[in-house]
Motif scaffolding. Structure first.
Motif, short mmCIF file in Angstrom:
data_model
loop_
_atom_site.label_atom_id
_atom_site.label_comp_id
_atom_site.label_asym_id
_atom_site.label_seq_id
_atom_site.Cartn_x
_atom_site.Cartn_y
_atom_site.Cartn_z
N THR A 166 102.56 28.54 100.25
CA THR A 166 103.87 28.93 99.72
C THR A 166 104.45 27.81 98.85
O THR A 166 105.46 27.99 98.19
CB THR A 166 104.82 29.22 100.90
OG1 THR A 166 104.16 30.12 101.79
CG2 THR A 166 106.11 29.87 100.46
N GLY A 167 103.83 26.65 98.88
CA GLY A 167 104.32 25.52 98.09
C GLY A 167 105.21 24.59 98.87
O GLY A 167 105.91 23.76 98.31
N ILE A 168 105.20 24.74 100.19
CA ILE A 168 106.07 23.91 101.02
C ILE A 168 105.26 22.84 101.76
O ILE A 168 104.24 23.15 102.37
CB ILE A 168 106.85 24.77 102.03
CG1 ILE A 168 107.81 25.69 101.29
CG2 ILE A 168 107.59 23.90 103.04
CD1 ILE A 168 108.52 26.70 102.18
N VAL A 169 105.71 21.61 101.65
CA VAL A 169 105.15 20.52 102.45
C VAL A 169 106.17 20.22 103.55
O VAL A 169 107.35 20.06 103.28
CB VAL A 169 104.92 19.25 101.60
CG1 VAL A 169 104.29 18.16 102.44
CG2 VAL A 169 104.03 19.58 100.43
N HIS A 170 105.72 20.18 104.80
CA HIS A 170 106.64 20.05 105.93
C HIS A 170 107.18 18.63 106.09
O HIS A 170 108.37 18.42 106.25
CB HIS A 170 105.92 20.50 107.21
CG HIS A 170 106.81 20.60 108.40
ND1 HIS A 170 107.23 19.49 109.10
CD2 HIS A 170 107.39 21.68 109.02
CE1 HIS A 170 108.01 19.88 110.11
NE2 HIS A 170 108.12 21.21 110.07
N ARG A 171 106.31 17.66 106.04
CA ARG A 171 106.62 16.22 106.10
C ARG A 171 107.07 15.70 107.46
O ARG A 171 107.35 14.52 107.61
CB ARG A 171 107.68 15.84 105.05
CG ARG A 171 107.20 16.08 103.64
CD ARG A 171 108.03 15.34 102.66
NE ARG A 171 109.41 15.82 102.65
CZ ARG A 171 110.24 15.63 101.64
NH1 ARG A 171 109.85 14.94 100.59
NH2 ARG A 171 111.46 16.07 101.69
#
Ligand code: ADP
Ligand code: MG
Length: 386
Positions: A195-200
């Protein structure tokens, strides 16, 4: 823009909440950026005494967290805790707070489960507390735990019928459960990354066992970055959890310009993604979780901090670390190596492909899922050959 219009319309028709709708229950967590409570709805307080919702009262970062949860809700709903609603609550405090509401998924995070000496056999057992020793009722426990860990798309029947005749024991059984947890975490993470999300902020405290779906889900998108639209592009004051953080300080090169406006970023970011591979930051954290599941001695905060120091001294080379600790390893530590060495060392191979100094050399979540560690047929074939 269709996506945004659709999202807006969907949100209009969804149940909305206000401050007075909630009856606060037990406090579940408190961080620098918000407080989390278990809550119930005021209009039907008797429905469930303890409350079946979770409320986070967040500071200024709450706005980003609402955005992330809205996106996840549409793009990969099963990856994360079921998000219901988020809004700015401005009546109580001067600057207002962001309130976020989720379904209450269950009482145990992976961190809670790993604290127990019975891990991983306690996963999915009712209340995660009463524990049946595996040698007492192996068949029952198998059913119980396969139920708990049955994958989406796989019915309980196929899980049980497929497994019961071929009951693995001891360390192999433990490996099987850890394998399933890893697969579920990587599956959820792949959903976020796609989805293009990096959690970090991937860590056991932010992975919850959902009693509804009986799978692990990711929570706490408070530090997440959506790189396709440039939201929360560069972490400013945000401090990453040093226990699980990869060695790189920035997930995107500091040379890249700061986030452009949304439409431009949508077109640009796949290129930036390929250049920087920011998702590999999360993969390092998952690797450390894998390590902690395999090595009971590395599950406490102190021992993880000590491990991080040792690994740094070995220039982040896990094989070098192994050479220094294995000769004088305690039985508990040795057990981890035994588990990872099963099936020709395929677990160790996966671990060393995730915990690497260079982000570029780490596997993606998708590639990790395709790793032979998860390939049961492959494992069977291997053991027949040996
Ligand atoms: P923070 O870490 O910023 O305080 P989290 O979103 O991680 O906030 O939530 C804190 C804790 O609350 C979690 O570690 C978990 O124990 C619990 N929690 C959060 N969301 C849920 C949920 N949907 N269902 C059940 N428990 C939750
Ligand atoms: Mg958290």
């Amino acid at each position: 823009f269709d996506m945004f219009v659709l999202a807006f319309v969907e949100r209009l028709f969804r149940t909305t909440y206000r401050k007075d709708d909630f009856v606060l229950g037990k406090k579940l967590g408190e961080g620098a950026f918000g407080v989390v409570y278990r809550v119930s709805l005021a209009k039907n307080p008797s429905s469930k005494k303890e409350g079946d919702l979770v409320l986070k009262k967040a500071t200024e970062y709450g706005a980003v967290e609402i955005w992330m949860n809205e996106r996840v809700r549409r793009a990969c709903a099963n990856c994360c805790a079921d998000f219901l609603y988020g809004f700015l609550e401005s009546s109580s405090k001067k600057d207002g707070e962001y309130w976020l509401v989720w379904k209450y998924e269950g009482e145990a995070t992976l961190a809670d489960l790993m604290l127990s000496r019975e891990f991983p056999y306690n996963v999915g057992t009712s209340s995660h507390q009463p524990f049946i020793k595996p040698f007492m009722f192996p068949k029952m426990l198998l059913q119980h735990s396969e139920l708990a860990l049955s994958l989406p798309g796989q019915t309980v029947e196929t899980m049980i019928l497929g497994e019961v005749q071929n009951l693995p024991k001891g360390i192999e059984r433990e490996n099987r459960i850890i394998q399933t947890i890893m697969r579920q975490v990587l599956f959820a993470l792949d959903g976020l990354h796609s989805t293009g999300i990096v959690h970090r902020d991937i860590k056991p405290q932010n992975i919850i066992f959902s009693e509804g779906s009986r799978t692990f889900k990711i929570i706490d998108l408070g530090a997440a970055a959506d790189l396709r639209v440039g939201i929360n592009y560069i972490p400013k004051e945000f401090l990453l959890d040093p226990r699980y953080a990869a060695p790189e300080q920035y997930i995107m090169s500091t040379q890249t310009p700061s986030a452009p406006s949304a439409p431009v970023a949508t077109a640009l970011s796949p290129v930036l993604w390929q250049l920087n591979l920011p998702d590999r930051f999360d993969i390092y954290s998952v690797g450390l979780i894998f390590l902690q599941m395999a090595f009971p001695t590395l599950r406490t905060d102190n021992s993880l901090v000590q491990f991080n120091r040792q690994l740094k001294r070995c220039d982040y080379n896990l094989n070098a670390w192994r050479k220094t600790v294995e000769p004088r390893a305690s039985p508990d530590l040795r057990k981890g190596f035994v588990l990872l060495d099963l099936d020709g060392g395929i677990g160790w191979e996966l671990l060393t492909s995730m915990v690497r100094y260079k982000a570029r050399q780490r596997l993606s979540a998708k590639a990790a899922l395709a790793h032979p560690y998860f390939d049961r047929e492959g494992l069977l074939a291997l053991s027949i050959m040996q």
